[in-house]
Design a protein around this motif. Structure first.
Motif, PDB file in Angstrom:
ATOM      1  N   ALA A   1       0.842  -1.210   0.000  1.00  0.00           N
ATOM      2  CA  ALA A   1       0.000   0.000   0.000  1.00  0.00           C
ATOM      3  C   ALA A   1       0.872   1.254   0.000  1.00  0.00           C
ATOM      4  CB  ALA A   1      -0.940  -0.012   1.202  1.00  0.00           C
ATOM      5  N   VAL A   2       1.969   1.234   0.748  1.00  0.00           N
ATOM      6  CA  VAL A   2       2.892   2.374   0.760  1.00  0.00           C
ATOM      7  C   VAL A   2       3.511   2.544  -0.625  1.00  0.00           C
ATOM      8  CG1 VAL A   2       5.068   3.257   1.715  1.00  0.00           C
ATOM      9  CG2 VAL A   2       3.370   2.223   3.231  1.00  0.00           C
ATOM     10  N   LEU A   3       3.918   1.426  -1.232  1.00  0.00           N
ATOM     11  CA  LEU A   3       4.501   1.494  -2.575  1.00  0.00           C
ATOM     12  C   LEU A   3       3.490   1.999  -3.596  1.00  0.00           C
ATOM     13  CD1 LEU A   3       6.562  -1.817  -2.510  1.00  0.00           C
ATOM     14  CD2 LEU A   3       7.484   0.515  -2.604  1.00  0.00           C
ATOM     15  N   GLU A   4       2.231   1.596  -3.446  1.00  0.00           N
ATOM     16  CA  GLU A   4       1.194   2.080  -4.360  1.00  0.00           C
ATOM     17  C   GLU A   4       0.925   3.564  -4.155  1.00  0.00           C
ATOM     18  OE1 GLU A   4      -2.175  -0.301  -5.904  1.00  0.00           O
ATOM     19  OE2 GLU A   4      -1.726  -1.576  -4.161  1.00  0.00           O
ATOM     20  N   SER A   5       0.875   4.004  -2.903  1.00  0.00           N
ATOM     21  CA  SER A   5       0.598   5.424  -2.652  1.00  0.00           C
ATOM     22  C   SER A   5       1.737   6.308  -3.140  1.00  0.00           C
ATOM     23  CB  SER A   5       0.281   5.680  -1.182  1.00  0.00           C
ATOM     24  OG  SER A   5       1.419   5.470  -0.395  1.00  0.00           O
ATOM     25  N   SER A   6       2.939   5.751  -3.223  1.00  0.00           N
ATOM     26  CA  SER A   6       4.073   6.519  -3.737  1.00  0.00           C
ATOM     27  C   SER A   6       4.097   6.539  -5.261  1.00  0.00           C
ATOM     28  CB  SER A   6       5.391   5.918  -3.226  1.00  0.00           C
ATOM     29  OG  SER A   6       5.688   4.719  -3.915  1.00  0.00           O
ATOM     30  N   GLY A   7       3.320   5.658  -5.880  1.00  0.00           N
ATOM     31  CA  GLY A   7       3.294   5.582  -7.335  1.00  0.00           C
ATOM     32  C   GLY A   7       4.290   4.593  -7.911  1.00  0.00           C
ATOM     33  N   LEU A   8       5.053   3.923  -7.063  1.00  0.00           N
ATOM     34  CA  LEU A   8       6.052   2.969  -7.554  1.00  0.00           C
ATOM     35  C   LEU A   8       5.436   1.660  -8.035  1.00  0.00           C
ATOM     36  CD1 LEU A   8       8.819   3.473  -4.873  1.00  0.00           C
ATOM     37  CD2 LEU A   8       9.048   3.911  -7.318  1.00  0.00           C
ATOM     38  N   VAL A   9       4.306   1.296  -7.453  1.00  0.00           N
ATOM     39  CA  VAL A   9       3.667   0.018  -7.764  1.00  0.00           C
ATOM     40  C   VAL A   9       2.202   0.259  -8.088  1.00  0.00           C
ATOM     41  CG1 VAL A   9       2.950  -2.195  -6.734  1.00  0.00           C
ATOM     42  CG2 VAL A   9       5.256  -1.339  -6.351  1.00  0.00           C
ATOM     43  N   ARG A  10       1.713  -0.510  -9.045  1.00  0.00           N
ATOM     44  CA  ARG A  10       0.279  -0.517  -9.383  1.00  0.00           C
ATOM     45  C   ARG A  10      -0.211  -1.950  -9.219  1.00  0.00           C
ATOM     46  NH1 ARG A  10      -0.986   4.309 -11.400  1.00  0.00           N
ATOM     47  NH2 ARG A  10       0.629   5.486 -12.450  1.00  0.00           N
ATOM     48  N   SER A  11      -1.466  -2.089  -8.855  1.00  0.00           N
ATOM     49  CA  SER A  11      -2.015  -3.440  -8.719  1.00  0.00           C
ATOM     50  C   SER A  11      -3.413  -3.494  -9.300  1.00  0.00           C
ATOM     51  CB  SER A  11      -2.025  -3.870  -7.252  1.00  0.00           C
ATOM     52  OG  SER A  11      -3.008  -3.167  -6.533  1.00  0.00           O
ATOM     53  N   GLU A  12      -3.796  -4.708  -9.646  1.00  0.00           N
ATOM     54  CA  GLU A  12      -5.165  -4.932 -10.111  1.00  0.00           C
ATOM     55  C   GLU A  12      -5.622  -6.265  -9.560  1.00  0.00           C
ATOM     56  OE1 GLU A  12      -5.533  -5.268 -14.354  1.00  0.00           O
ATOM     57  OE2 GLU A  12      -3.797  -6.566 -14.509  1.00  0.00           O
ATOM     58  N   LYS A  13      -6.908  -6.319  -9.271  1.00  0.00           N
ATOM     59  CA  LYS A  13      -7.466  -7.535  -8.707  1.00  0.00           C
ATOM     60  C   LYS A  13      -8.364  -8.182  -9.745  1.00  0.00           C
ATOM     61  CE  LYS A  13      -9.563  -9.359  -4.566  1.00  0.00           C
ATOM     62  NZ  LYS A  13     -10.084  -9.051  -3.239  1.00  0.00           N
ATOM     63  N   VAL A  14      -8.086  -9.437 -10.037  1.00  0.00           N
ATOM     64  CA  VAL A  14      -8.921 -10.234 -10.932  1.00  0.00           C
ATOM     65  C   VAL A  14      -9.347 -11.456 -10.137  1.00  0.00           C
ATOM     66  CG1 VAL A  14      -9.031 -11.522 -13.095  1.00  0.00           C
ATOM     67  CG2 VAL A  14      -7.658  -9.421 -12.960  1.00  0.00           C
ATOM     68  N   GLY A  15     -10.636 -11.524  -9.866  1.00  0.00           N
ATOM     69  CA  GLY A  15     -11.124 -12.594  -9.003  1.00  0.00           C
ATOM     70  C   GLY A  15     -10.570 -12.405  -7.609  1.00  0.00           C
ATOM     71  N   ARG A  16      -9.889 -13.424  -7.112  1.00  0.00           N
ATOM     72  CA  ARG A  16      -9.319 -13.356  -5.763  1.00  0.00           C
ATOM     73  C   ARG A  16      -7.831 -13.036  -5.780  1.00  0.00           C
ATOM     74  NH1 ARG A  16     -11.705 -17.858  -1.891  1.00  0.00           N
ATOM     75  NH2 ARG A  16     -10.088 -16.833  -0.692  1.00  0.00           N
ATOM     76  N   VAL A  17      -7.268 -12.823  -6.969  1.00  0.00           N
ATOM     77  CA  VAL A  17      -5.826 -12.613  -7.081  1.00  0.00           C
ATOM     78  C   VAL A  17      -5.522 -11.143  -7.378  1.00  0.00           C
ATOM     79  CG1 VAL A  17      -3.732 -13.245  -8.346  1.00  0.00           C
ATOM     80  CG2 VAL A  17      -5.490 -14.978  -7.887  1.00  0.00           C
ATOM     81  N   ARG A  18      -4.707 -10.538  -6.515  1.00  0.00           N
ATOM     82  CA  ARG A  18      -4.230  -9.176  -6.740  1.00  0.00           C
ATOM     83  C   ARG A  18      -2.822  -9.279  -7.305  1.00  0.00           C
ATOM     84  NH1 ARG A  18      -5.676  -4.288  -5.889  1.00  0.00           N
ATOM     85  NH2 ARG A  18      -7.424  -4.883  -4.585  1.00  0.00           N
ATOM     86  N   THR A  19      -2.634  -8.727  -8.514  1.00  0.00           N
ATOM     87  CA  THR A  19      -1.334  -8.755  -9.174  1.00  0.00           C
ATOM     88  C   THR A  19      -0.727  -7.360  -9.135  1.00  0.00           C
ATOM     89  OG1 THR A  19      -2.068 -10.533 -10.629  1.00  0.00           O
ATOM     90  CG2 THR A  19      -0.137  -9.285 -11.335  1.00  0.00           C
TER      91      THR A  19
END
Length: 115
Positions: A53-71
């Motif tokens: 979550a910290v990495l996402e809020s910094s913009g370094l990481v993006r994620s997407e959830k498909v079904g039960r898997v967050r990539t």
């Protein structure tokens, strides 16, 4: 205007933690699920998710959830901003050291002429 950290501040704050750096290093090799990222770490899945979550809020990481898997995947653009900032500092120091070297050469030349 509120005193909010800049995107670059958030990037360096996120990279200040060794666990988050390890996650970034893994994601540079390619996308991974949260469970894949958590597997080699000696911490709970919720703790890994907090780091992500910290990495996402910094913009370094993006994620997407498909079904039960967050990539998760790295955002190269944000890493590039940090790289540019570091390279600018490096270039400033190289220039300063070059000027110092030139100055020292003039002193050496002056000493050689006086002898």
């Amino acid at each position: 205007m509120l005193n909010q950290p800049s995107p670059l501040d958030l990037t360096f704050q996120a990279l200040a933690d060794p666990t988050r750096r390890a996650l970034v290093e893994r994601l540079v090799r390619g996308p991974a699920s949260v469970s894949e990222l958590a597997q080699p770490l000696d911490m709970s899945l919720p703790a890994v998710m907090q780091h992500l979550a910290v990495l996402e809020s910094s913009g370094l990481v993006r994620s997407e959830k498909v079904g039960r898997v967050r990539t998760c995947r790295i955002d190269a653009a944000q890493l590039s901003l940090a790289e540019q900032w570091i390279n600018q500092r490096r270039m400033e120091w190289v220039s300063r050291l070059d000027r110092l070297g030139q100055y020292l050469e003039t002193l050496k030349d002056e000493d050689g002429e006086e002898s």
